[in-house]
Scaffold this motif. Structure first.
Motif, PDB file in Angstrom:
ATOM      1  N   ASP A 152       0.726  -1.266   0.018  1.00  0.00           N
ATOM      2  CA  ASP A 152      -0.065  -0.026   0.128  1.00  0.00           C
ATOM      3  C   ASP A 152       0.916   1.068  -0.038  1.00  0.00           C
ATOM      4  N   ALA A 153       0.830   2.131  -1.101  1.00  0.00           N
ATOM      5  CA  ALA A 153       1.548   3.321  -0.920  1.00  0.00           C
ATOM      6  C   ALA A 153       0.757   4.583  -1.235  1.00  0.00           C
ATOM      7  N   ASP A 154       1.331   5.615  -0.406  1.00  0.00           N
ATOM      8  CA  ASP A 154       0.537   6.876  -0.424  1.00  0.00           C
ATOM      9  C   ASP A 154       1.692   7.855  -1.152  1.00  0.00           C
ATOM     10  N   ILE A 155       1.170   8.434  -2.176  1.00  0.00           N
ATOM     11  CA  ILE A 155       2.320   9.206  -2.852  1.00  0.00           C
ATOM     12  C   ILE A 155       1.658  10.889  -2.880  1.00  0.00           C
ATOM     13  N   PRO A 156       2.188  11.728  -2.251  1.00  0.00           N
ATOM     14  CA  PRO A 156       1.788  12.855  -2.257  1.00  0.00           C
ATOM     15  C   PRO A 156       2.360  13.808  -3.425  1.00  0.00           C
ATOM     16  N   PHE A 157       1.438  14.612  -4.237  1.00  0.00           N
ATOM     17  CA  PHE A 157       1.620  15.209  -5.290  1.00  0.00           C
ATOM     18  C   PHE A 157       2.806  16.454  -5.029  1.00  0.00           C
ATOM     19  N   THR A 158       2.800  17.001  -3.777  1.00  0.00           N
ATOM     20  CA  THR A 158       3.673  18.190  -3.390  1.00  0.00           C
ATOM     21  C   THR A 158       4.744  17.862  -2.882  1.00  0.00           C
ATOM     22  N   SER A 159       5.420  16.838  -2.653  1.00  0.00           N
ATOM     23  CA  SER A 159       6.531  16.538  -1.807  1.00  0.00           C
ATOM     24  C   SER A 159       7.037  15.326  -2.243  1.00  0.00           C
ATOM     25  N   ASN A 160       8.527  14.917  -1.822  1.00  0.00           N
ATOM     26  CA  ASN A 160       9.052  13.541  -2.123  1.00  0.00           C
ATOM     27  C   ASN A 160       8.898  12.732  -1.320  1.00  0.00           C
ATOM     28  N   ASN A 161       8.286  12.764  -0.198  1.00  0.00           N
ATOM     29  CA  ASN A 161       7.579  11.834   0.869  1.00  0.00           C
ATOM     30  C   ASN A 161       6.796  10.803   0.261  1.00  0.00           C
ATOM     31  N   LEU A 162       7.156   9.748   0.562  1.00  0.00           N
ATOM     32  CA  LEU A 162       6.480   8.662   0.034  1.00  0.00           C
ATOM     33  C   LEU A 162       6.272   7.408   1.279  1.00  0.00           C
ATOM     34  N   SER A 163       4.909   7.051   1.570  1.00  0.00           N
ATOM     35  CA  SER A 163       4.900   6.126   2.441  1.00  0.00           C
ATOM     36  C   SER A 163       4.511   4.657   1.861  1.00  0.00           C
ATOM     37  N   VAL A 164       5.003   3.706   2.332  1.00  0.00           N
ATOM     38  CA  VAL A 164       4.793   2.153   1.776  1.00  0.00           C
ATOM     39  C   VAL A 164       4.920   1.478   2.667  1.00  0.00           C
ATOM     40  N   ASP A 165       3.651   0.713   2.839  1.00  0.00           N
ATOM     41  CA  ASP A 165       3.267  -0.406   3.638  1.00  0.00           C
ATOM     42  C   ASP A 165       3.546  -1.738   3.014  1.00  0.00           C
ATOM     43  N   PHE A 166       4.394  -2.616   3.540  1.00  0.00           N
ATOM     44  CA  PHE A 166       4.675  -3.959   2.604  1.00  0.00           C
ATOM     45  C   PHE A 166       4.440  -5.024   3.561  1.00  0.00           C
ATOM     46  N   LYS A 167       3.467  -6.069   3.370  1.00  0.00           N
ATOM     47  CA  LYS A 167       3.291  -7.116   4.060  1.00  0.00           C
ATOM     48  C   LYS A 167       3.294  -8.536   3.212  1.00  0.00           C
ATOM     49  N   GLY A 168       3.438  -9.634   3.893  1.00  0.00           N
ATOM     50  CA  GLY A 168       3.737 -10.620   2.886  1.00  0.00           C
ATOM     51  C   GLY A 168       3.813 -11.989   3.682  1.00  0.00           C
ATOM     52  N   GLY A 169       3.601 -13.252   3.010  1.00  0.00           N
ATOM     53  CA  GLY A 169       3.956 -14.346   3.745  1.00  0.00           C
ATOM     54  C   GLY A 169       4.716 -15.068   2.433  1.00  0.00           C
TER      55      GLY A 169
END
Length: 187
Positions: A152-169
């Motif tokens: 799950d990635a959250d990508i703001p248009f106004t900055s380079n801050n990127l949030s990514v949540d990775f889960k798996g098995g």
């Protein structure tokens, strides 16, 4: 509507910067009718691959329709220890309210990250958009259904801050450990 302005045209550019991204060999058609901005055709090269898209944005209504496909995007351009070739397609419509609006698929051929063996990846792709940010969600598997993951990635248009949540098995532990025959499941 009466007394409305309509603008139509084509455009091209060898380079267009969209935030930190460089889009190369950009070509497209644009229509503005006072109510919507429409790119019926827009294509560009990005990170070694090609993307073709078409979309319509309601200026007052916040309605968005989009169809996009990309192929050959080189993951090594994101990180030097990441290799693979990304392809995707998605289509849908909705409001700029942050809810899922477009869906499709994503695939990475010859995926290799750091010391891990090369795998194939495939999954379902979902897009959500607001005026401030874009969100991408992928649910899929590496090489088999027993090696599932979600991103799950959250990508703001106004900055380079990127949030990514990775889960798996991972049930195929030969993908993780250097010796063969390990049994179990990592979560």
């Amino acid at each position: 509507t009466r007394n409305s302005i309509r603008v139509e045209g084509t455009f091209s550019s060898p380079l267009l910067r969209f935030g930190p991204q460089e889009l190369k060999t950009v070509k497209g058609n644009l229509i503005w009718d006072g109510e919507s901005i429409i790119f019926p055709e827009l294509s560009f090269d990005i990170r070694g691959g090609k993307v073709k898209t078409g979309w319509r944005l309601g200026v007052r209504s916040d309605d968005l329709e989009i169809e996009a496909a990309g192929e050959g995007i080189n993951l090594n351009t994101f990180r030097p220890d990441l290799n693979g070739e990304l392809s995707f397609a998605l289509k849908g419509q909705g409001k700029l309210d942050g809810k899922d609006m477009a869906a499709g698929w994503v695939r990475v051929r010859n995926l290799r990250a750091g010391p891990f063996p090369q795998v194939e990846e495939s999954g379902d792709l979902r897009l959500r958009v607001t005026r401030e940010r874009m969100g991408l969600a992928v649910r899929g598997s590496f090489s088999s259904d027993e090696n599932d993951f979600s991103v799950d990635a959250d990508i703001p248009f106004t900055s380079n801050n990127l949030s990514v949540d990775f889960k798996g098995g991972c049930s195929n532990l030969d993908l993780v450990f250097p010796w063969r025959g390990v049994k179990g499941r990592l979560i």
